[in-house]
Design a protein around this motif. Structure first.
Motif, PDB file in Angstrom:
ATOM      1  N   ALA A 140       0.832  -1.200   0.000  1.00  0.00           N
ATOM      2  CA  ALA A 140       0.000   0.000   0.000  1.00  0.00           C
ATOM      3  C   ALA A 140       0.865   1.247   0.000  1.00  0.00           C
ATOM      4  O   ALA A 140       0.540   2.246  -0.663  1.00  0.00           O
ATOM      5  N   ASP A 141       1.993   1.188   0.713  1.00  0.00           N
ATOM      6  CA  ASP A 141       2.878   2.348   0.780  1.00  0.00           C
ATOM      7  C   ASP A 141       3.491   2.648  -0.587  1.00  0.00           C
ATOM      8  O   ASP A 141       3.558   3.799  -1.014  1.00  0.00           O
ATOM      9  N   ALA A 142       3.946   1.607  -1.284  1.00  0.00           N
ATOM     10  CA  ALA A 142       4.568   1.812  -2.590  1.00  0.00           C
ATOM     11  C   ALA A 142       3.554   2.320  -3.612  1.00  0.00           C
ATOM     12  O   ALA A 142       3.842   3.222  -4.407  1.00  0.00           O
ATOM     13  N   ALA A 143       2.365   1.760  -3.610  1.00  0.00           N
ATOM     14  CA  ALA A 143       1.342   2.156  -4.582  1.00  0.00           C
ATOM     15  C   ALA A 143       0.697   3.488  -4.224  1.00  0.00           C
ATOM     16  O   ALA A 143       0.188   4.190  -5.102  1.00  0.00           O
ATOM     17  N   GLY A 144       0.717   3.823  -2.919  1.00  0.00           N
ATOM     18  CA  GLY A 144      -0.037   4.993  -2.475  1.00  0.00           C
ATOM     19  C   GLY A 144      -1.518   4.727  -2.461  1.00  0.00           C
ATOM     20  O   GLY A 144      -2.333   5.650  -2.520  1.00  0.00           O
ATOM     21  N   LEU A 145      -1.890   3.453  -2.343  1.00  0.00           N
ATOM     22  CA  LEU A 145      -3.289   3.032  -2.351  1.00  0.00           C
ATOM     23  C   LEU A 145      -3.504   1.921  -1.339  1.00  0.00           C
ATOM     24  O   LEU A 145      -2.680   0.992  -1.242  1.00  0.00           O
ATOM     25  N   THR A 146      -4.594   1.976  -0.609  1.00  0.00           N
ATOM     26  CA  THR A 146      -4.984   0.892   0.283  1.00  0.00           C
ATOM     27  C   THR A 146      -6.127   0.104  -0.344  1.00  0.00           C
ATOM     28  O   THR A 146      -6.774   0.570  -1.296  1.00  0.00           O
ATOM     29  N   SER A 147      -6.380  -1.061   0.202  1.00  0.00           N
ATOM     30  CA  SER A 147      -7.502  -1.854  -0.305  1.00  0.00           C
ATOM     31  C   SER A 147      -8.827  -1.125  -0.119  1.00  0.00           C
ATOM     32  O   SER A 147      -9.723  -1.209  -0.967  1.00  0.00           O
ATOM     33  N   ALA A 148      -8.965  -0.393   0.994  1.00  0.00           N
ATOM     34  CA  ALA A 148     -10.194   0.372   1.202  1.00  0.00           C
ATOM     35  C   ALA A 148     -10.379   1.403   0.102  1.00  0.00           C
ATOM     36  O   ALA A 148     -11.498   1.622  -0.390  1.00  0.00           O
ATOM     37  N   LEU A 150      -9.088   1.169  -2.963  1.00  0.00           N
ATOM     38  CA  LEU A 150      -9.297   0.474  -4.231  1.00  0.00           C
ATOM     39  C   LEU A 150     -10.752   0.074  -4.441  1.00  0.00           C
ATOM     40  O   LEU A 150     -11.192  -0.130  -5.575  1.00  0.00           O
ATOM     41  N   SER A 151     -11.503  -0.050  -3.372  1.00  0.00           N
ATOM     42  CA  SER A 151     -12.919  -0.403  -3.505  1.00  0.00           C
ATOM     43  C   SER A 151     -13.773   0.807  -3.852  1.00  0.00           C
ATOM     44  O   SER A 151     -14.970   0.670  -4.122  1.00  0.00           O
ATOM     45  N   LYS A 152     -13.162   2.003  -3.821  1.00  0.00           N
ATOM     46  CA  LYS A 152     -13.910   3.235  -4.070  1.00  0.00           C
ATOM     47  C   LYS A 152     -13.116   4.123  -5.023  1.00  0.00           C
ATOM     48  O   LYS A 152     -12.648   5.202  -4.658  1.00  0.00           O
ATOM     49  N   LEU A 153     -12.946   3.640  -6.232  1.00  0.00           N
ATOM     50  CA  LEU A 153     -12.172   4.376  -7.223  1.00  0.00           C
ATOM     51  C   LEU A 153     -13.078   5.209  -8.129  1.00  0.00           C
ATOM     52  O   LEU A 153     -14.255   4.887  -8.308  1.00  0.00           O
ATOM     53  N   GLU A 154     -12.497   6.249  -8.708  1.00  0.00           N
ATOM     54  CA  GLU A 154     -13.172   7.009  -9.741  1.00  0.00           C
ATOM     55  C   GLU A 154     -12.172   7.297 -10.856  1.00  0.00           C
ATOM     56  O   GLU A 154     -10.960   7.308 -10.628  1.00  0.00           O
ATOM     57  N   LEU A 155     -12.677   7.509 -12.050  1.00  0.00           N
ATOM     58  CA  LEU A 155     -11.812   7.827 -13.174  1.00  0.00           C
ATOM     59  C   LEU A 155     -11.303   9.253 -13.023  1.00  0.00           C
ATOM     60  O   LEU A 155     -12.092  10.202 -12.924  1.00  0.00           O
ATOM     61  N   PRO A 611     -11.453  -6.471 -28.865  1.00  0.00           N
ATOM     62  CA  PRO A 611     -11.807  -5.080 -29.173  1.00  0.00           C
ATOM     63  C   PRO A 611     -10.602  -4.151 -29.091  1.00  0.00           C
ATOM     64  O   PRO A 611      -9.951  -4.069 -28.046  1.00  0.00           O
ATOM     65  N   PRO A 612     -10.266  -3.459 -30.181  1.00  0.00           N
ATOM     66  CA  PRO A 612      -9.159  -2.517 -30.145  1.00  0.00           C
ATOM     67  C   PRO A 612      -9.510  -1.291 -29.309  1.00  0.00           C
ATOM     68  O   PRO A 612     -10.678  -1.031 -29.009  1.00  0.00           O
ATOM     69  N   GLY A 613      -8.498  -0.542 -28.949  1.00  0.00           N
ATOM     70  CA  GLY A 613      -8.704   0.682 -28.192  1.00  0.00           C
ATOM     71  C   GLY A 613      -7.414   1.455 -28.101  1.00  0.00           C
ATOM     72  O   GLY A 613      -6.354   1.002 -28.548  1.00  0.00           O
ATOM     73  N   ASN A 614      -7.477   2.641 -27.477  1.00  0.00           N
ATOM     74  CA  ASN A 614      -6.315   3.524 -27.523  1.00  0.00           C
ATOM     75  C   ASN A 614      -6.187   4.432 -26.304  1.00  0.00           C
ATOM     76  O   ASN A 614      -5.624   5.517 -26.398  1.00  0.00           O
ATOM     77  N   VAL A 615      -6.714   4.024 -25.134  1.00  0.00           N
ATOM     78  CA  VAL A 615      -6.735   4.951 -24.003  1.00  0.00           C
ATOM     79  C   VAL A 615      -5.948   4.433 -22.801  1.00  0.00           C
ATOM     80  O   VAL A 615      -6.007   3.251 -22.448  1.00  0.00           O
ATOM     81  N   LEU A 616      -5.199   5.343 -22.204  1.00  0.00           N
ATOM     82  CA  LEU A 616      -4.599   5.122 -20.893  1.00  0.00           C
ATOM     83  C   LEU A 616      -5.524   5.760 -19.874  1.00  0.00           C
ATOM     84  O   LEU A 616      -5.805   6.966 -19.940  1.00  0.00           O
ATOM     85  N   LEU A 617      -6.011   4.952 -18.932  1.00  0.00           N
ATOM     86  CA  LEU A 617      -6.967   5.403 -17.930  1.00  0.00           C
ATOM     87  C   LEU A 617      -6.301   5.479 -16.564  1.00  0.00           C
ATOM     88  O   LEU A 617      -5.561   4.556 -16.181  1.00  0.00           O
ATOM     89  N   ALA A 618      -6.564   6.546 -15.833  1.00  0.00           N
ATOM     90  CA  ALA A 618      -6.021   6.733 -14.493  1.00  0.00           C
ATOM     91  C   ALA A 618      -7.178   6.788 -13.502  1.00  0.00           C
ATOM     92  O   ALA A 618      -8.122   7.571 -13.671  1.00  0.00           O
ATOM     93  N   PHE A 619      -7.102   5.970 -12.464  1.00  0.00           N
ATOM     94  CA  PHE A 619      -8.120   5.938 -11.416  1.00  0.00           C
ATOM     95  C   PHE A 619      -7.504   6.413 -10.100  1.00  0.00           C
ATOM     96  O   PHE A 619      -6.360   6.084  -9.787  1.00  0.00           O
ATOM     97  N   ARG A 620      -8.291   7.146  -9.327  1.00  0.00           N
ATOM     98  CA  ARG A 620      -7.850   7.617  -8.021  1.00  0.00           C
ATOM     99  C   ARG A 620      -8.944   7.311  -7.007  1.00  0.00           C
ATOM    100  O   ARG A 620     -10.107   7.066  -7.380  1.00  0.00           O
ATOM    101  N   PRO A 621      -8.609   7.328  -5.724  1.00  0.00           N
ATOM    102  CA  PRO A 621      -9.665   7.150  -4.715  1.00  0.00           C
ATOM    103  C   PRO A 621     -10.729   8.229  -4.850  1.00  0.00           C
ATOM    104  O   PRO A 621     -10.415   9.399  -5.097  1.00  0.00           O
TER     105      PRO A 621
END
Length: 632
Positions: A140-148, A150-155, A611-621
């Protein structure tokens, strides 16, 4: 040879410039349509069997990308018999009409005062495997994300890449900078993710296939980004400035390719080589087959070759002919699609291999190999499946196979190679080396000898199924994604995520995935009812497992129970921050990564009729209402 190839490329592009900028009203009358039908369609119209991208996916590439692929890249062998006019016509027929040049990132450049890359923070994601053991495990420290969280992400944002039908690579992430190679653009980007904006751009001059590795070029040496291009070259780039440090041949043959990520370790760069002939062998006139896999060690400071290990001797004519009288060669194959794993304790490099592509079969195909890191000498090998000789024209039933496909008497004809890296687990109870295979098997080996400790098979596997691109582990469990997109006769398909006990192989939980063709999803992809398995390498973050499907769905699982804590459908259109039309698609290969407090996904993979595609998506809490209030 290099200069003459470049001259040919210039001539072809010049000819393309004088060609019509619009396709004929009836595409079948375009002269390139006949070239495509004669030389290309047999593979590209059967992507499930040949693995080649379908026509719609190819037509999203621009003329420069197609020219590079056909003259110096992965399709060079297949295009070798085309005349210059035929090459010009087929490229003009296939190429996307709209060209974005460099405008797609020019508007994203950071302000002049914000383009400095800061390296004084540790790398959250320094290589595809996360660490030299290929654990695919981030704290969690390396990613900067906790499991809690990760359950509540938004684009947070989406970036679109022009002239692109798929994304396959993982970046390096240091501090808030993501060093990313969108495959078909030929660019390495230093992307500040919180703004987001581009700090610098490196033009590799070729399509980029491999993931990016970050580290020192020798003990106490300069920091560098290392990756491979579609011409089999390895690049070392300064992460602060984006300037080239060196570029070197990473392969033993001009026809060889690099798919897995090169790995930096104590002054060496270990390069996996995926040459095999598996595609060209489908050509009935080809004297199948001559290429084979290898591992090359480069001096990290200079790019000079230190040693090369070959998975077999060079091919020779066998004295036999195909069913139509073409001379045959062998042995060939045993490519290395995966990234190397480093065992510092034993001084070993572990690699996994693919199938043979012509007879005679070798003991190094469908295998786990342990190499001495100083010399490249083979210490031991474990073969999971013998006599697996297969090329892209092999069919079920065998009678419909192409003439270069060996007979059932000579081959098991499974295509059960390894695309996933071996994973080393060091524990007080004893060390274990794990490897996942397209057969659906997970193998646990003694890393000292290669002796089998346990084996567990989940489902029946298939040429595109079983464990495709990777495993992930935590202290107790190994997480096993199963793809199985092809329904073979008598085969039970069991796509989904599985957790096995590391010590015993006992199945701890299973979470199947099922097709979802509702809400227009079935119209956005071919064979929606069949293609929904998990192919991309998963990633453990904190107490969660992140995985994704080839129909574009992103999943976050509870690592202990398999419960789905978060799901997001990327099979849709996106508004992008750089105004390039964004289209989500299959999530495959190395396309899940995290760092800087965000989860990233590359959505789109046009091979195999996905299905082809072309997007890099970033999710944050997901931010609370208080976070959205203006700050004084």
């Amino acid at each position: 040879m290099f200069n003459s190839t470049l001259l040919r490329l210039v001539l072809i592009l010049t000819l393309l410039g004088s060609a019509s900028l619009t396709r004929a009203a009836e595409p079948s009358r375009h002269p390139g349509a006949a070239v495509y039908a004669q030389h290309c369609a047999s593979c590209h119209e059967q992507p499930d069997m040949t693995r080649a991208p379908g026509l719609a996916a190819i037509q999203q590439l621009n003329a420069r990308a197609l020219t590079a692929s056909l003259t110096r890249g992965v399709m060079k062998q297949q295009a070798a018999g085309l005349s210059r006019p035929e090459l010009r016509d087929v490229i003009d027929y296939l190429a996307a009409r709209e060209s974005h040049s460099d405008a797609w990132y020019a508007g994203m450049m950071c302000g002049t005062d914000d383009r400095t890359v800061v390296l004084n923070e540790r790398a959250a994601f320094s290589m595809f495997g996360v660490d030299h053991h290929s654990s695919r495990n981030l704290s969690a420290d390396a990613a900067g994300l906790t499991s809690a969280q990760l359950s509540k992400l938004e684009l947070a944002w989406a970036i679109g890449f022009p002239d692109t039908n798929g994304l396959r690579a993982a970046p390096a992430i240091v501090g808030n900078t993501l060093f990313y190679t969108p495959t078909q653009t030929g660019r390495l980007l230093a992307l500040e993710v919180t703004v987001p904006c581009v700090q610098w751009v490196y033009d590799a001059g070729a399509r980029l296939r491999s993931s990016v590795t970050y580290g020192e070029l020798g003990e106490g040496g300069a920091k560098a980004l290392v990756f491979a291009d579609s011409y089999g070259q390895v690049h070392a780039v300064d992460p602060v400035t984006g300037s080239r440090l060196w570029i070197a041949p990473g392969t033993h043959s001009q026809d060889a390719t690099i798919t897995g990520a090169p790995v930096l370790y104590k002054g060496k760069i270990i390069v996996p080589i995926s040459a095999s002939g598996v595609g060209r062998g489908a050509d009935p006139e080809y004297e199948c087959c001559a290429e084979h896999g290898a591992v090359r060690a480069l001096d990290a400071a200079t790019g000079e070759t230190l040693w090369t290990y070959h998975t077999m001797k060079d091919a020779e004519y066998t004295g036999k002919t195909s069913r139509i009288g073409v001379r045959l060669r062998g042995p060939s194959g045993a490519p290395i699609w995966s990234s190397p794993t480093i065992d510092a304790k034993r001084g070993l490099v572990y690699v996994t291999t693919g199938e043979n592509t012509s007879l005679p079969a070798t003991a190094t195909s469908d295998a786990v190999l342990a190499l001495d890191i100083e010399t490249g000498r083979l210490r031991w090998g474990f073969q999971a499946l013998a006599d697996d000789v297969w090329i892209m024209s092999c069919r079920i039933p065998w009678a419909s196979s192409g003439p270069n496909c060996p007979s059932p008497e000579d081959s098991v004809l499974k295509d059960f190679d390894f695309g996933a890296a071996a994973v080393l687990i060091e524990q007080a109870e004893g060390d274990i080396l794990l490897a996942g295979q397209k057969s659906g098997d997970v193998w646990a080996l003694d890393p000292d000898t290669g002796r089998l400790l346990w084996n567990r098979r989940i489902g029946e596997g298939s040429p595109l199924g079983g464990v495709h691109w990777g495993l992930a582990v935590d202290g107790r469990r190994v997480f096993v994604p199963i793809n199985d997109p092809i329904a073979l006769p008598g085969v039970t398909r069991e796509p989904g995520m599985n957790a096995l006990d590391i010590r015993s192989g006992e199945v701890l939980w299973r979470q199947p995935v099922t097709a979802d063709c509702s809400s227009g999803r079935g119209q956005r992809m071919d064979q929606c009812e069949e293609k929904y398995g998990l192919s991309a390498a998963p990633l453990v973050i904190d107490q969660s497992v992140v995985a994704a499907s080839i129909d574009g769905r992103l999943y976050v699982y509870d690592a202990a129970t398999g419960a789905i804590d978060f799901e997001f459908d990327t099979l849709r259109d996106f508004d992008t921050i750089n105004a390039v039309p964004g289209k989500g698609g299959a999530i495959d290969s190395h396309s899940i990564f995290a760092g800087a407090g965000m989860l990233f996904v590359g959505s789109g993979y046009g091979s195999f009729r996905q299905p082809p595609g072309n997007v890099l998506l970033a999710f944050r809490p997901r931010r609370s209402a208080a976070d959205l209030l203006p700050q004084r």
